[in-house]
Design a protein around this motif. Structure first.
Motif, short mmCIF file in Angstrom:
data_model
loop_
_atom_site.label_atom_id
_atom_site.label_comp_id
_atom_site.label_asym_id
_atom_site.label_seq_id
_atom_site.Cartn_x
_atom_site.Cartn_y
_atom_site.Cartn_z
N PRO A 15 33.33 -22.16 -3.57
CA PRO A 15 33.03 -21.58 -2.24
C PRO A 15 34.07 -21.95 -1.19
O PRO A 15 34.35 -21.15 -0.28
CB PRO A 15 31.66 -22.17 -1.90
N LEU A 16 34.67 -23.16 -1.31
CA LEU A 16 35.70 -23.56 -0.35
C LEU A 16 36.92 -22.66 -0.47
O LEU A 16 37.48 -22.22 0.55
CB LEU A 16 36.10 -25.02 -0.59
N ASP A 17 37.34 -22.35 -1.70
CA ASP A 17 38.50 -21.47 -1.90
C ASP A 17 38.25 -20.09 -1.31
O ASP A 17 39.13 -19.49 -0.68
CB ASP A 17 38.83 -21.35 -3.39
N GLY A 55 37.85 -32.46 3.42
CA GLY A 55 38.08 -31.74 2.18
C GLY A 55 39.41 -32.08 1.55
O GLY A 55 40.41 -32.27 2.25
N LEU A 56 39.44 -32.17 0.23
CA LEU A 56 40.66 -32.47 -0.51
C LEU A 56 41.44 -31.18 -0.69
O LEU A 56 41.19 -30.41 -1.63
CB LEU A 56 40.33 -33.11 -1.85
N VAL A 57 42.36 -30.93 0.23
CA VAL A 57 43.15 -29.70 0.26
C VAL A 57 44.62 -30.08 0.28
O VAL A 57 45.02 -31.02 0.96
CB VAL A 57 42.80 -28.86 1.51
N GLY A 58 45.44 -29.34 -0.47
CA GLY A 58 46.87 -29.61 -0.47
C GLY A 58 47.40 -29.77 -1.89
O GLY A 58 46.73 -29.46 -2.87
N THR A 59 48.63 -30.29 -1.99
CA THR A 59 49.32 -30.46 -3.26
C THR A 59 49.55 -31.95 -3.51
O THR A 59 50.03 -32.64 -2.60
CB THR A 59 50.66 -29.70 -3.24
N GLU A 116 44.83 -40.18 3.97
CA GLU A 116 43.49 -40.03 4.52
C GLU A 116 42.75 -38.84 3.90
O GLU A 116 41.52 -38.81 3.85
CB GLU A 116 43.53 -39.90 6.05
N VAL A 117 43.50 -37.84 3.43
CA VAL A 117 42.89 -36.71 2.72
C VAL A 117 42.38 -37.18 1.36
O VAL A 117 41.25 -36.89 0.96
CB VAL A 117 43.89 -35.55 2.57
N VAL A 118 43.23 -37.91 0.63
CA VAL A 118 42.86 -38.42 -0.69
C VAL A 118 41.65 -39.35 -0.59
O VAL A 118 40.76 -39.34 -1.46
CB VAL A 118 44.04 -39.16 -1.34
N ALA A 119 41.59 -40.14 0.48
CA ALA A 119 40.52 -41.12 0.64
C ALA A 119 39.17 -40.48 0.95
O ALA A 119 38.14 -41.17 0.94
CB ALA A 119 40.88 -42.11 1.74
#
Length: 284
Positions: free
Chosen positions: A52-54, A175-179, A186-189
Motif C-alpha cells: 500500500p505504501l508503494d 517509513g523505510l524509503v530509499g536505496t 535515522e531512516v534505517v533506525a
C-alpha cells in the motif's frame, strides 16, 4: 495537472521508444503534439504495487513533483509537464534528459571524478535539494541513478519523485524509503525524520564521486544498514589521495549522524569548498 487517463495521453503526445526501466515502471521518449517538444514519459503500472505504501507514493508523485518543480523552477530539477492517472497506471510527462545519468558517467570515468568537477555537481545537487526543501518536499531517494544530465546544457537535474514526501508545517516523515547505500541512519533506525535525510544521501553521492566507493559498505542489505547505523566515516588514503581537507570537512558535515549538526542543503551551498570550487556550476 492530472489530465485523465491513457486515452487523453495518446491524444496529446506521440509515444516513442523505451529509454529506461526502473523498479516499477518504464521511461519512453514522447513528442508533444501541440508544440513538437521532445519529452520523456514515465509510466508506473499500478498492478505490481502490492505494498500500500508503494501505491500511495505512486499516486501522490504527480502532486509532489509539481509542487517541487512548478515555476519558478530550479534549473537543476527535472520539471513535470503533465500527468495522467487511470485505473491501470500513472503516466508523467517530464523533461527529457538525454545526457545520461551520474551512475553511467562514473562508470565511464573509472568510478571517480576530479575534485573540481565533483564540487560542481555537488553544488548543483545541493541547489536542487534546497529548492525542493523550500517548498516542503523531501526527495528521499537521492542516488547517482536519479541524477540526470541535460544533453544541451550539461546541467545536472534531480529526477524521479516516486519516493518523495511532503514535510511542510513541521510535519515529520516516517517509513523505510530509499536505496540502502544512500539512506540516512535515522531512516534505517525507524525513527521519524526530516528533510536532512536528503543531505545525508547527497553526502554519500559526493563521497562516491571523489573515491569511487561507498562510505558504508555491506555484502547484504542488513550488513549495509548496520554500517549506516554505525556511521563510522573514514577516508582511506588510497581512495582519497589528493582530495582536499575542505572536501573531507564538507562530507563530515553532510554525513553526520547527529541530525541537529548535519548541514542543510542551503548550508552545503555556503560551505567554503563549494563556494570556491563548485559555485560556478549552479545555473539560475
Amino acid at each position: 495537472m492530472v489530465h485523465g487517463g491513457e486515452e487523453a495521453l495518446m491524444r496529446q503526445y506521440a509515444i516513442g521508444d523505451e529509454i529506461g526501466r526502473g523498479r516499477f515502471g518504464t521511461v519512453r521518449r514522447c513528442i508533444s503534439n501541440a508544440t513538437g517538444e521532445a519529452l520523456a514519459l514515465k509510466t508506473t503500472p499500478k498492478a505490481p504495487l502490492r505494498d500500500p505504501l508503494d501505491l500511495a507514493l505512486a499516486e501522490q508523485e504527480p502532486k509532489l513533483h509539481l509542487l517541487a518543480s512548478s515555476p519558478p523552477c530550479s534549473p537543476h530539477l527535472v520539471a513535470l509537464h503533465a500527468a495522467f492517472d487511470d485505473a491501470d497506471a500513472v503516466h508523467l510527462v517530464v523533461d527529457l534528459c538525454a545526457g545520461g545519468d551520474l551512475f553511467t558517467l562514473l562508470s565511464a570515468r573509472g568510478g571517480r571524478l576530479p575534485e573540481r568537477e565533483a564540487a560542481g555537481l555537488a553544488a548543483q545537487l545541493a541547489s536542487a535539494l534546497a529548492a525542493c526543501h523550500r517548498r516542503g518536499v523531501a526527495h528521499r531517494d537521492v542516488k547517482p541513478d536519479n541524477l540526470l544530465f541535460d544533453a544541451a546544457t550539461g546541467a545536472l537535474k534531480l529526477a524521479d519523485f516516486g519516493s518523495a514526501e511532503w514535510f511542510g508545517d513541521g510535519r515529520r516523515m516516517s517509513g523505510l524509503v530509499g536505496t540502502p547505500y544512500y539512506v540516512a541512519p535515522e531512516v534505517v533506525a525507524g525513527r521519524e525524520y526530516g528533510e536532512k535525510v536528503d543531505v545525508w544521501s547527497a553526502g554519500v553521492v559526493l563521497y562516491v564521486m571523489l573515491s569511487g566507493t561507498v562510505p558504508f559498505y555491506g555484502a547484504t542489505v542488513p550488513e549495509i544498514f548496520e554500517a549506516v547505523l554505525r556511521g563510522n566515516l573514514r577516508f582511506p588514503p588510497r581512495a582519497f589521495a589528493g582530495v582536499s581537507p575542505e572536501a573531507k570537512d564538507l562530507m563530515r558535515r553532510m554525513l553526520c549522524k547527529d541530525v541537529s549538526r548535519r548541514l542543510s542543503a542551503e548550508q552545503v551551498l555556503r560551505h567554503p569548498w563549494i563556494a570556491s570550487c563548485g559555485s560556478d556550476a549552479v545555473a539560475g
